[in-house]
Design an enzyme around this catalytic site. Sequence first.
Site, PDB file in Angstrom:
ATOM      1  CG  ASN A  74      29.897  44.875  22.207  1.00  0.00           C
ATOM      2  OD1 ASN A  74      28.983  44.736  20.890  1.00  0.00           O
ATOM      3  ND2 ASN A  74      30.848  45.202  21.874  1.00  0.00           N
ATOM      4  N   GLY A  90      27.918  47.547  32.463  1.00  0.00           N
ATOM      5  CA  GLY A  90      28.972  48.541  32.247  1.00  0.00           C
ATOM      6  C   GLY A  90      27.369  50.213  32.996  1.00  0.00           C
ATOM      7  CB  ILE A 127      32.822  54.360  28.808  1.00  0.00           C
ATOM      8  CG1 ILE A 127      33.394  53.117  29.202  1.00  0.00           C
ATOM      9  CG2 ILE A 127      31.789  55.173  29.819  1.00  0.00           C
ATOM     10  CD1 ILE A 127      34.513  53.251  30.415  1.00  0.00           C
ATOM     11  CG  ASP A 128      34.263  49.898  26.531  1.00  0.00           C
ATOM     12  OD1 ASP A 128      33.936  48.640  26.902  1.00  0.00           O
ATOM     13  OD2 ASP A 128      35.004  50.634  27.661  1.00  0.00           O
TER      14      ASP A 128
END
Length: 358
Positions: A113, A11, A136-137
């Site tokens: 990840n 992303g 962003i996580d």
Amino acid sequence: MKRIGILTSGGDCPGLNATIRGVARGIYHRMGANAQMIGIVDGYGGLIHGEAHEMQPHEFNNILTRGGTILGTSRQPYKTIQVIGDDNVDKVAAMKENYKKLRLDCLLTLGGNGTHKTANLLSQEGLNIIGLPKTIDNDLYGTDVTFGFHTAVDIGTEVIDRIHTTAASHNRVMLVELMGNKAGWLTLYAGVAGGADVIILPEIPFDCDKIVQAIVRRTKKGRVFSVIAVAEGAMDVEEAAMKKKKRMEKRSQAGETTATARIARYLEEHANVETRVVVPGHFLRGGSPSAYDRVKATQFGAYAAKLISENIYGVTVAEKGGLITHNRLDDIAGKSKLVPSDHQLIQAAREIGIAFGD
Ligand code: F6P
């Protein structure tokens, strides 16, 4: 001449271009004309298909504040990277072959990840890899923060701020669903910063009746509107006890992807309130990086340039305790950093009356 490959994968998020710039500026400062940056297009897909170009210094100008990624990105799920599909392409062999064809001395992979799992695989196959922590996580193990996270927190906070005024005007309960499938960092931070009354995280399975109780408590105090921040990966207690496959089947049969609308309906039926659901979605990944993320991106990029100048590979850049450092790829690949249920910020939130649906 050191040939340095760089790709962005997974992303997108604000800060990718700032990081690319930080790497390039650091490399040129240390090596000048003895370095050649090779931009690989659209993530691992570009490495698989050999889509890359020799970048010129001017390409790194005016990108500090620019959202997205000038290289493009794609998702190449780790679980299929070693699977030969209908195209009959051995993706790992192709990446190794193109790494050689491009005469790379090393490869920088900017990602989260999944990107780091593939980066570790390529490192174990003998490629000189350096990872940089993007998402962003903020769920990458081994680093206090990833670039992109704080900008998303700012955007999520702005959404919640704005939702307050319409909630108050209509005496409604507004549910704001934020990104974060496995980890609730973004929802936790934006929820606290935005003054949400209830925060629902993937790490703390919720009970709808407990959410009803929190809203009724507020109503009884005359607080006739509420804002609930819900992570897209939130699940109720029953779902948390299920295997993922069963949970997805249950949701598919109910015509659900996330739990947010179900919570809204339950509140309307049991708390006698009017609700609306807001999903900012990819807004959280759009636009220019915050000042904080520009600083992180510059620090991470400059540090990666230092690693390259010292030929330190098989690692990924991190921040620990305020210091920029690095972890071995094989120490962090495949591990997520989830929100501990006893995290200090959760404790502080509870102590000021924020409910977590448990
Ligand atoms: O991994 C970052 C992320 O934004 C998640 O928070 C979100 O669930 C996912 O990507 C969305 O993926 P896509 O951009 O492929 O729709």
